[in-house]
Design a protein around this motif. Structure first.
Motif, mmCIF file in Angstrom:
data_model
loop_
_atom_site.group_PDB
_atom_site.id
_atom_site.type_symbol
_atom_site.label_atom_id
_atom_site.label_comp_id
_atom_site.label_asym_id
_atom_site.label_seq_id
_atom_site.Cartn_x
_atom_site.Cartn_y
_atom_site.Cartn_z
ATOM 1 N N LYS A 117 0.872 -1.179 0.000
ATOM 2 C CA LYS A 117 0.000 0.000 0.000
ATOM 3 C C LYS A 117 0.907 1.227 0.000
ATOM 4 C CE LYS A 117 -3.718 -2.338 2.516
ATOM 5 N NZ LYS A 117 -3.018 -3.620 2.668
ATOM 6 N N ILE A 118 0.877 1.982 -1.082
ATOM 7 C CA ILE A 118 1.838 3.064 -1.308
ATOM 8 C C ILE A 118 1.132 4.420 -1.255
ATOM 9 C CG2 ILE A 118 3.470 4.050 -2.958
ATOM 10 C CD1 ILE A 118 3.949 1.250 -4.032
ATOM 11 N N LEU A 120 1.098 8.446 -1.902
ATOM 12 C CA LEU A 120 1.660 9.411 -2.851
ATOM 13 C C LEU A 120 1.265 10.830 -2.459
ATOM 14 C CD1 LEU A 120 0.672 7.619 -6.192
ATOM 15 C CD2 LEU A 120 2.862 7.459 -4.997
ATOM 16 N N TYR A 132 2.158 9.932 -11.818
ATOM 17 C CA TYR A 132 1.154 8.975 -11.341
ATOM 18 C C TYR A 132 0.913 7.881 -12.382
ATOM 19 C CZ TYR A 132 -3.240 7.311 -9.280
ATOM 20 O OH TYR A 132 -4.233 6.540 -8.716
ATOM 21 N N LEU A 135 3.902 5.434 -12.542
ATOM 22 C CA LEU A 135 3.959 4.569 -11.365
ATOM 23 C C LEU A 135 2.886 3.482 -11.444
ATOM 24 C CD1 LEU A 135 4.661 7.105 -8.482
ATOM 25 C CD2 LEU A 135 6.176 5.276 -9.247
ATOM 26 N N GLN A 136 1.689 3.851 -11.890
ATOM 27 C CA GLN A 136 0.637 2.857 -12.048
ATOM 28 C C GLN A 136 1.037 1.779 -13.051
ATOM 29 O OE1 GLN A 136 -2.738 5.524 -12.988
ATOM 30 N NE2 GLN A 136 -3.768 4.634 -11.209
ATOM 31 N N THR A 143 -1.241 -0.863 -4.315
ATOM 32 C CA THR A 143 -2.440 -0.089 -3.992
ATOM 33 C C THR A 143 -2.006 1.327 -3.644
ATOM 34 O OG1 THR A 143 -3.553 -2.050 -3.118
ATOM 35 C CG2 THR A 143 -4.443 0.099 -2.479
ATOM 36 N N PHE A 144 -2.484 2.295 -4.409
ATOM 37 C CA PHE A 144 -2.061 3.680 -4.202
ATOM 38 C C PHE A 144 -3.086 4.449 -3.376
ATOM 39 C CE2 PHE A 144 0.163 2.545 -8.185
ATOM 40 C CZ PHE A 144 1.464 2.793 -7.768
ATOM 41 N N LYS A 145 -2.558 5.264 -2.458
ATOM 42 C CA LYS A 145 -3.424 6.097 -1.631
ATOM 43 C C LYS A 145 -2.904 7.532 -1.646
ATOM 44 C CE LYS A 145 -5.322 4.472 2.023
ATOM 45 N NZ LYS A 145 -5.659 3.977 3.368
ATOM 46 N N ASN A 146 -3.824 8.479 -1.539
ATOM 47 C CA ASN A 146 -3.434 9.887 -1.479
ATOM 48 C C ASN A 146 -2.875 10.203 -0.091
ATOM 49 O OD1 ASN A 146 -3.125 12.634 -1.839
ATOM 50 N ND2 ASN A 146 -5.277 13.108 -1.503
#
Length: 407
Positions: A117-118, A120, A132, A135-136, A143-146
């Motif tokens: 869980k990353i 950004l 973004y 990286l995706q 799993t990207f989170k703000n």
């Protein structure tokens, strides 16, 4: 060369990891140079190309990934060891084919972080839509989170040493504002006032020098005082000109801003009346501020005070400040405005911004403050009344003509 002790950096890192755990983040990718500096001491003008600080909840040190020619700057300005400094080759710099985030994604794959869980900093000035996207593409199983302001909120309460730095920045801005007052005169160009402000900001005082500020001097004149974020021109001042001056002092990246309003000669009744309203409002607000208040309560004191005189301000009254890099000296956390229910605590620091702007004029008088155990402390010691300066001359050169002012 690091600015603070290793212990302080470790404490900051521990608080950051605690925030990460609270938000369900295992890896934090930091692109904001202010947050890099806060956690490691990294201080170089390298943020115009992509760089990244990687914080992992289960690793003792962060990893810096950036341009190869900047790796030596990391070595001399931070506490992290050489094994945690990973440079990318110059072929990634401003390329239409390769992107630095491709390199970052590859590194995260190599060190086993690709499925975590990353977080950004998605709203940072230094993180683009293409960052973004790449990286995706490079980390499809992550799993990207703000986490745009995660570290910013850790920075909110200052250590005693940080307060010392802000007081030194305050000394510098006092000197710079005095130099502005001294320089402005009939026939003087706005750009020359800006140059003298810069000299005072960077030369600092005898026992310590200054740093570059995150925002340039903003010194609009006349009708342009309705536009608070204009900078300067090469126009010459004339008798009767009013101007607002918003500048800061900076010491080791810590900022103390201040704004004042001045007039050459006699102020208009509008400017004179508005300055009295702003002064009354700021005096009442400063007297009311104390720990335990919510940020919106600070704004309410100001709003009710100026409303008695029939005035209204629809923009926020202030914001948190501290260390910063361009293009802003704000921390992007607390704002003095309706709806912000952040509770004030000792050693929070703010730029109190009670400026009011109308269609063709404005008045800006501000203070940087520290929340104390029972109130607030002014970081600067500088008169805040409307400064009225008598012109020292009525002659100046404009083009090839000698101009005489009619005083």
């Amino acid at each position: 060369m690091i600015v603070f002790t290793i212990l302080e950096y470790m404490n900051r890192l521990a608080k950051t990891k605690q925030k990460m755990l609270e938000q369900g983040i295992e890896v934090l990718l930091i692109s904001n140079p202010s947050n890099m500096y806060y956690l490691t001491g990294y201080n170089a003008w390298s943020f115009y190309v992509h760089q990244m600080m990687v914080v992992m909840v289960d690793e003792d040190q962060p990893i810096w990934i950036g341009r190869e020619m900047d790796a030596s700057s990391v070595k001399v300005s931070t506490w992290i060891d050489d094994h945690h400094i990973i440079p990318y080759p110059d072929e990634y710099v401003q390329s239409t084919i390769k992107h630095p985030m491709d390199f970052v994604a590859n590194i995260l794959q190599e060190i086993g972080q690709a499925t975590r869980k990353i977080g950004l900093e998605m709203d940072a000035h230094y993180f683009t839509g293409l960052c973004y996207e790449r990286l995706q593409q490079g980390l499809p199983n992550a799993t990207f989170k703000n986490a745009s302001t995660l570290v910013n909120w850790v920075r909110l309460i200052k250590s005693d040493e940080e307060i010392v730095f802000m007081r030194r920045a305050a000394n510098i801005v006092e000197k710079a504002m005095s130099k502005a007052y001294e320089t402005v005169d009939v026939g003087v160009r706005e750009c020359d006032v800006a140059a003298n402000i810069y000299h005072a900001q960077i030369s600092g005082l005898d026992n310590f020098g200054g740093d570059y500020t995150s925002i340039v001097p903003m010194i609009p004149t006349g009708k342009n005082t309705s536009c608070p974020h204009l900078t300067w021109t090469d126009k010459r001042y004339k008798n009767g000109d009013n101007l607002t001056i918003e500048i800061a002092g900076c010491y080791k990246r810590y900022h103390t801003p201040m704004a004042r309003t001045m007039v050459l000669g006699t102020p208009s009744q509008q400017v004179s009346d508005l300055s009295e309203v702003v002064l009354e409002g700021i005096n009442e607000t400063l007297a009311a501020i104390k720990p335990g208040m919510m940020a919106e309560e600070v704004e309410a004191v100001w709003r009710k005070t100026i409303a008695k005189r029939g005035y209204y301000k629809d923009s926020r009254l202030g914001y948190s400040i501290g260390l910063s890099f361009p293009p802003d000296w704000g921390e992007h956390t607390v704002s003095f405005r309706k709806g912000d229910r952040t509770v004030l605590e000792p050693n929070m620091t703010f730029h109190l911004m009670p400026g009011i702007w109308y269609e063709d004029y404005g008045v800006e008088i501000t203070e940087s403050i520290r929340i104390t155990e029972n109130g607030c402390e002014l970081l600067t010691n500088f008169p805040r009344e409307l400064y009225k300066k008598n012109p020292t001359t009525d002659l100046y050169i404009e083009g090839n003509c000698l101009i005489k002012e009619d005083f």
